[in-house]
Write a protein that holds these residues in place. Structure first.
Motif, short mmCIF file in Angstrom:
data_model
loop_
_atom_site.label_atom_id
_atom_site.label_comp_id
_atom_site.label_asym_id
_atom_site.label_seq_id
_atom_site.Cartn_x
_atom_site.Cartn_y
_atom_site.Cartn_z
N GLN A 1 9.77 -6.66 -91.87
CA GLN A 1 8.40 -7.16 -91.72
C GLN A 1 7.43 -5.97 -91.64
OE1 GLN A 1 7.70 -9.39 -88.16
NE2 GLN A 1 5.82 -10.29 -88.94
N MET A 2 7.79 -4.94 -90.89
CA MET A 2 6.94 -3.76 -90.78
C MET A 2 6.81 -3.04 -92.12
SD MET A 2 8.02 -2.28 -87.03
CE MET A 2 7.17 -0.75 -87.27
N GLU A 3 7.91 -2.97 -92.88
CA GLU A 3 7.86 -2.35 -94.20
C GLU A 3 6.92 -3.11 -95.12
OE1 GLU A 3 11.88 -2.22 -95.61
OE2 GLU A 3 12.41 -0.51 -94.35
N LYS A 4 6.99 -4.44 -95.08
CA LYS A 4 6.13 -5.26 -95.93
C LYS A 4 4.66 -5.06 -95.55
CE LYS A 4 5.35 -9.77 -97.90
NZ LYS A 4 4.30 -9.21 -98.70
N GLN A 5 4.37 -5.03 -94.26
CA GLN A 5 2.99 -4.81 -93.82
C GLN A 5 2.49 -3.44 -94.28
OE1 GLN A 5 3.22 -5.33 -89.58
NE2 GLN A 5 2.94 -7.55 -89.69
N TYR A 6 3.36 -2.44 -94.19
CA TYR A 6 3.01 -1.09 -94.62
C TYR A 6 2.71 -1.07 -96.12
CZ TYR A 6 3.63 3.92 -95.53
OH TYR A 6 3.46 5.21 -95.93
N GLU A 7 3.58 -1.70 -96.92
CA GLU A 7 3.38 -1.75 -98.37
C GLU A 7 2.11 -2.51 -98.73
OE1 GLU A 7 7.02 -3.37 -99.86
OE2 GLU A 7 8.13 -1.51 -99.51
N ASP A 8 1.85 -3.61 -98.03
CA ASP A 8 0.62 -4.38 -98.28
C ASP A 8 -0.62 -3.54 -97.98
OD1 ASP A 8 2.16 -6.54 -99.02
OD2 ASP A 8 1.87 -7.64 -97.13
N LYS A 9 -0.56 -2.77 -96.91
CA LYS A 9 -1.68 -1.92 -96.52
C LYS A 9 -1.92 -0.84 -97.58
CE LYS A 9 -4.80 -0.50 -93.61
NZ LYS A 9 -5.99 -1.27 -93.32
N ILE A 10 -0.82 -0.24 -98.07
CA ILE A 10 -0.94 0.77 -99.11
C ILE A 10 -1.54 0.17 -100.38
CG2 ILE A 10 0.40 2.22 -100.70
CD1 ILE A 10 2.20 2.92 -98.34
N ASP A 11 -1.08 -1.02 -100.77
CA ASP A 11 -1.64 -1.68 -101.96
C ASP A 11 -3.13 -1.92 -101.79
OD1 ASP A 11 0.82 -1.71 -103.21
OD2 ASP A 11 1.27 -3.81 -102.69
N GLU A 12 -3.53 -2.39 -100.62
CA GLU A 12 -4.94 -2.65 -100.36
C GLU A 12 -5.75 -1.35 -100.43
OE1 GLU A 12 -8.45 -4.36 -99.87
OE2 GLU A 12 -6.58 -5.48 -100.11
N LEU A 13 -5.21 -0.27 -99.90
CA LEU A 13 -5.92 1.01 -99.95
C LEU A 13 -6.04 1.52 -101.38
CD1 LEU A 13 -4.42 2.75 -96.79
CD2 LEU A 13 -6.74 1.86 -97.07
N TYR A 14 -5.00 1.37 -102.19
CA TYR A 14 -5.09 1.77 -103.60
C TYR A 14 -6.13 0.95 -104.34
CZ TYR A 14 -1.24 5.12 -103.71
OH TYR A 14 -0.45 6.21 -103.51
N SER B 1 25.07 -10.96 -82.19
CA SER B 1 24.75 -10.69 -83.59
C SER B 1 23.26 -10.92 -83.88
CB SER B 1 25.59 -11.56 -84.51
OG SER B 1 25.28 -12.93 -84.32
N GLN B 2 22.64 -11.85 -83.20
CA GLN B 2 21.22 -12.12 -83.42
C GLN B 2 20.35 -10.94 -83.00
OE1 GLN B 2 20.17 -15.74 -81.46
NE2 GLN B 2 21.24 -17.04 -82.94
N LEU B 3 20.82 -10.19 -82.05
CA LEU B 3 20.08 -9.01 -81.60
C LEU B 3 19.84 -8.06 -82.77
CD1 LEU B 3 18.99 -7.17 -79.27
CD2 LEU B 3 21.32 -6.28 -79.13
N PHE B 4 20.87 -7.84 -83.56
CA PHE B 4 20.76 -6.92 -84.68
C PHE B 4 20.02 -7.55 -85.86
CE2 PHE B 4 24.48 -5.58 -82.24
CZ PHE B 4 24.03 -4.33 -81.87
N GLU B 5 20.12 -8.85 -86.03
CA GLU B 5 19.39 -9.54 -87.09
C GLU B 5 17.90 -9.47 -86.84
OE1 GLU B 5 20.94 -13.49 -87.25
OE2 GLU B 5 22.87 -12.85 -88.06
N LYS B 6 17.51 -9.65 -85.60
CA LYS B 6 16.09 -9.60 -85.26
C LYS B 6 15.53 -8.21 -85.53
CE LYS B 6 16.16 -13.22 -81.77
NZ LYS B 6 16.05 -13.53 -80.35
N GLU B 7 16.31 -7.19 -85.21
CA GLU B 7 15.86 -5.82 -85.43
C GLU B 7 15.66 -5.55 -86.92
OE1 GLU B 7 16.58 -1.40 -83.91
OE2 GLU B 7 16.61 -3.17 -82.69
N ALA B 8 16.61 -5.98 -87.73
CA ALA B 8 16.49 -5.80 -89.17
C ALA B 8 15.31 -6.58 -89.72
CB ALA B 8 17.78 -6.23 -89.86
#
Length: 94
Positions: A62-75, A50-57
């Motif tokens: 985490q990648m989504e948050k980094q992407y959103e932070d990058k977009i905010d910084e660019l705006y 079960s941890q295998l799938f938790e880590k993936e999620a």
């Protein structure tokens, strides 16, 4: 002296045991691993599936948050540059 086995080696053997095509003893003797060690690896793998799938999620979030932070910084940067550009246009008109 203890032998250290790689994660890939352990995973390969556990998958082979889980397939059930050969006995645990056959797999152990062919790979020079004690059957108890294989049993322990199998138990640990099944327990942690079960941890295998938790880590993936978690990685995806985490990648989504980094992407959103990058977009905010660019705006923010676009806003600053637009303001500076407008200011420069006003100054150059005089």
């Amino acid at each position: 002296m203890r032998k250290n086995y790689s994660s890939e080696f352990k995973a390969r053997l556990v998958l082979e045991v889980l397939r059930g095509e050969r006995t645990l003893s056959e797999i152990a003797s062919e790979n020079q691993v004690h059957p108890n060690m294989l049993t322990r690896w199998k138990t640990e793998a099944v327990k942690n599936f079960s941890q295998l799938f938790e880590k993936e999620a978690s990685k995806t979030k985490q990648m989504e948050k980094q992407y959103e932070d990058k977009i905010d910084e660019l705006y923010k940067q676009i806003g600053r540059l637009t303001t500076q550009n407008e200011w420069m246009k006003k100054k150059s008109d005089f």
